[in-house]
Scaffold this motif. Structure first.
Motif, mmCIF file in Angstrom:
data_model
loop_
_atom_site.group_PDB
_atom_site.id
_atom_site.type_symbol
_atom_site.label_atom_id
_atom_site.label_comp_id
_atom_site.label_asym_id
_atom_site.label_seq_id
_atom_site.Cartn_x
_atom_site.Cartn_y
_atom_site.Cartn_z
ATOM 1 N N ILE A 83 -10.490 71.666 108.177
ATOM 2 C CA ILE A 83 -10.543 70.282 107.692
ATOM 3 C C ILE A 83 -9.131 69.726 107.588
ATOM 4 O O ILE A 83 -8.869 68.582 107.977
ATOM 5 N N ARG A 86 -7.799 68.719 110.893
ATOM 6 C CA ARG A 86 -8.483 67.505 111.342
ATOM 7 C C ARG A 86 -7.915 66.275 110.631
ATOM 8 O O ARG A 86 -7.691 65.233 111.256
ATOM 9 N N HIS A 177 -14.698 62.394 107.743
ATOM 10 C CA HIS A 177 -13.898 63.250 106.859
ATOM 11 C C HIS A 177 -14.646 63.497 105.545
ATOM 12 O O HIS A 177 -14.677 64.622 105.047
ATOM 13 N N MET A 180 -17.381 66.023 106.022
ATOM 14 C CA MET A 180 -16.835 67.388 106.147
ATOM 15 C C MET A 180 -16.461 67.934 104.771
ATOM 16 O O MET A 180 -16.757 69.095 104.457
ATOM 17 N N VAL A 181 -15.823 67.109 103.961
ATOM 18 C CA VAL A 181 -15.392 67.544 102.632
ATOM 19 C C VAL A 181 -16.594 67.834 101.750
ATOM 20 O O VAL A 181 -16.652 68.862 101.068
#
Length: 185
Positions: A83, A86, A177, A180-181
């Motif tokens: 992450i 990214r 994002h 993903m988090v």
């Protein structure tokens, strides 16, 4: 001396006057209002909202890049490190576009994240192991929520087509994002 040679300097002066006068008029007409620049005959303006968005989004990108670097240094979790990579890559790309637009609109950008953003990252980096990972993920979720709110305000109140395009194009990246988090929390 021939007549053509005598008239050449006057012709050049006339051409220059015709090309400089409209640009000078556009600058004086735009002076009282927001910052503007002429592009292919069309003036683009940066309102106070547009300028605020550019500055805050730039600070957000800088903060995300710094947070990604911190995660690469401190975390041993493979997913968090992915992450982080990214975030660094995507926020560098978004910020490069933002800086280009800010340059075109003559908007000065800050050189660092805000004091609040730096303090929040310091608090997170004071932790180790899983405590760091959990705090880092919370910080990322909060900052990406703030970024989405910032985008929404710009899309409702902004004036510059360029800045609105930046906001519109960054929204899917920020949402990705955030997903993903959240998946790691």
């Amino acid at each position: 001396m021939s007549t053509a040679r005598k008239l050449a300097p006057a012709g050049i002066a006339a051409v220059l006057a015709l090309t400089i006068a409209p640009a000078a008029q556009a600058q004086t007409a735009a002076a009282p209002g927001p910052a503007s620049i002429a592009v292919s005959g069309q003036a683009l303006h940066a309102s106070a909202q547009d300028k605020a968005y550019l500055r805050q989004a730039h600070r957000g990108h800088l903060a995300e890049i710094a947070a990604g670097r911190a995660a690469l240094r401190k975390s041993r979790d493979r997913d968090i490190r992915e992450i982080a990579w990214r975030l660094i890559r995507d926020h560098r790309r978004l910020d490069a576009r933002l800086r280009d637009v800010a340059d075109r609109l003559d908007v000065r950008l800050p050189s660092a994240p805000s004091a609040e953003q730096r303090a929040a990252l310091r608090d997170v980096t004071a932790r180790w192991g899983q405590r760091f990972d959990r705090a880092w993920l919370r910080l990322q979720a909060e900052s990406h929520y703030r970024s989405l709110r910032l985008v929404q305000v710009e899309l409702r109140r902004g004036h510059s087509r360029w800045v609105e395009d930046l906001a519109r194009d960054s929204a899917p990246v920020i949402r990705h994002h955030l997903r993903m988090v959240r998946a790691e929390q």
